[in-house]
Design a protein around this motif. Sequence first.
Motif, mmCIF file in Angstrom:
data_model
loop_
_atom_site.group_PDB
_atom_site.id
_atom_site.type_symbol
_atom_site.label_atom_id
_atom_site.label_comp_id
_atom_site.label_asym_id
_atom_site.label_seq_id
_atom_site.Cartn_x
_atom_site.Cartn_y
_atom_site.Cartn_z
ATOM 1 N N SER A 258 0.554 6.789 -8.578
ATOM 2 C CA SER A 258 0.131 5.955 -7.455
ATOM 3 C C SER A 258 -0.913 4.932 -7.875
ATOM 4 C CB SER A 258 -0.420 6.835 -6.324
ATOM 5 O OG SER A 258 0.589 7.658 -5.804
ATOM 6 N N LEU B 182 -8.358 8.052 -4.386
ATOM 7 C CA LEU B 182 -7.470 8.679 -5.353
ATOM 8 C C LEU B 182 -8.246 9.499 -6.370
ATOM 9 C CD1 LEU B 182 -5.000 5.708 -5.827
ATOM 10 C CD2 LEU B 182 -4.513 7.881 -4.719
ATOM 11 N N GLY C 296 -10.003 -3.233 -0.582
ATOM 12 C CA GLY C 296 -8.966 -2.213 -0.519
ATOM 13 C C GLY C 296 -8.819 -1.458 -1.826
ATOM 14 N N LEU D 178 -10.584 -0.233 -9.747
ATOM 15 C CA LEU D 178 -9.952 1.042 -9.429
ATOM 16 C C LEU D 178 -10.653 2.212 -10.103
ATOM 17 C CD1 LEU D 178 -6.062 0.584 -9.435
ATOM 18 C CD2 LEU D 178 -7.473 1.538 -7.616
ATOM 19 N N CYS E 46 -9.355 2.541 -2.324
ATOM 20 C CA CYS E 46 -8.265 3.349 -2.878
ATOM 21 C C CYS E 46 -8.682 4.036 -4.163
ATOM 22 C CB CYS E 46 -7.040 2.475 -3.131
ATOM 23 S SG CYS E 46 -6.284 1.827 -1.622
ATOM 24 N N LEU F 56 -0.220 4.640 -1.388
ATOM 25 C CA LEU F 56 -1.198 5.460 -0.679
ATOM 26 C C LEU F 56 -0.575 6.691 -0.022
ATOM 27 C CD1 LEU F 56 -3.563 2.894 1.055
ATOM 28 C CD2 LEU F 56 -4.094 4.469 -0.784
ATOM 29 N N LEU G 45 0.810 -1.214 0.000
ATOM 30 C CA LEU G 45 0.000 0.000 0.000
ATOM 31 C C LEU G 45 0.851 1.275 0.000
ATOM 32 C CD1 LEU G 45 -2.803 -0.940 2.559
ATOM 33 C CD2 LEU G 45 -2.851 -1.081 0.065
ATOM 34 N N SER H 277 -0.966 11.187 -8.337
ATOM 35 C CA SER H 277 -2.131 10.303 -8.237
ATOM 36 C C SER H 277 -2.108 9.270 -9.354
ATOM 37 C CB SER H 277 -3.421 11.117 -8.298
ATOM 38 O OG SER H 277 -3.531 11.981 -7.196
ATOM 39 N N LEU I 84 -0.271 1.103 -7.413
ATOM 40 C CA LEU I 84 -1.227 0.414 -6.553
ATOM 41 C C LEU I 84 -1.973 -0.666 -7.327
ATOM 42 C CD1 LEU I 84 -2.513 0.275 -3.752
ATOM 43 C CD2 LEU I 84 -4.189 1.959 -4.529
#
Length: 226
Positions: A124, A191, A183, A162, A187, A93, A90, A121, A128
């Motif tokens: 990430s 984000l 999760g 996502l 996320c 994050l 993670l 972002s 992620l």
Amino acid sequence: MTDSPLARWERRNGTVLAAASLLFLASYATRVLGHDLPEAVRTLCLVVTLGSWAVFAVDYVVRLRLSGLRWPRFVRTHGLDTLVLLLPLLRPLRIVQTYQRVQEHRDRPRLSLYARVITYSGVSVTLLGFAASIALYQQEHAAPGADIRTYGDSVWFTCTTLSTVGYGDLAPVTALGRLVAVGVMACGLALLGAVTGSFSSWLLQVFAREEERPPGNNSPGAPSRD
């Protein structure tokens, strides 16, 4: 700029942590996806993964000592750091901390700062998503009755989750796989909110400055204030 020991440590070890994060992801992915690799290579990947995590642990302990706080209070005030230490996948994050810095500079619309948040972002989300797809594949590909059998299936599920699209054509069946999916959902929402919130905040500030500008400055012959 703050010149405390903690601030100096955080400035100096940024590159080391970034390298450790990439090594962690690379070694973890190689071990999970490299089914046909020699056992020696897989063992080396495990060593690199554990070594990278050790770097995160050392950084956490040093920051705890330099903060001057007792560990219960440090854990409460640095919840994200604690979570990332327990679950290194993670680490992307940490974008949340960048977003918080943007909110501290809301007195003026600095496009470069907001643009960096959007860029971070995006990076990430990519990291992620990659980490989540590896973890999901590890848990699901050999489970009885699983829909996610290949790494391609895992990538597809991660991308749709996502992006908050969620077609529903694939779904995890294991407990840990579903935990990873939850999760990823959280996320993705966080984000997405960071990007849209930063851009919207910048636009509102720009429009507010335009409305506060004297009418004479908006005329064609008025000199520029920039």
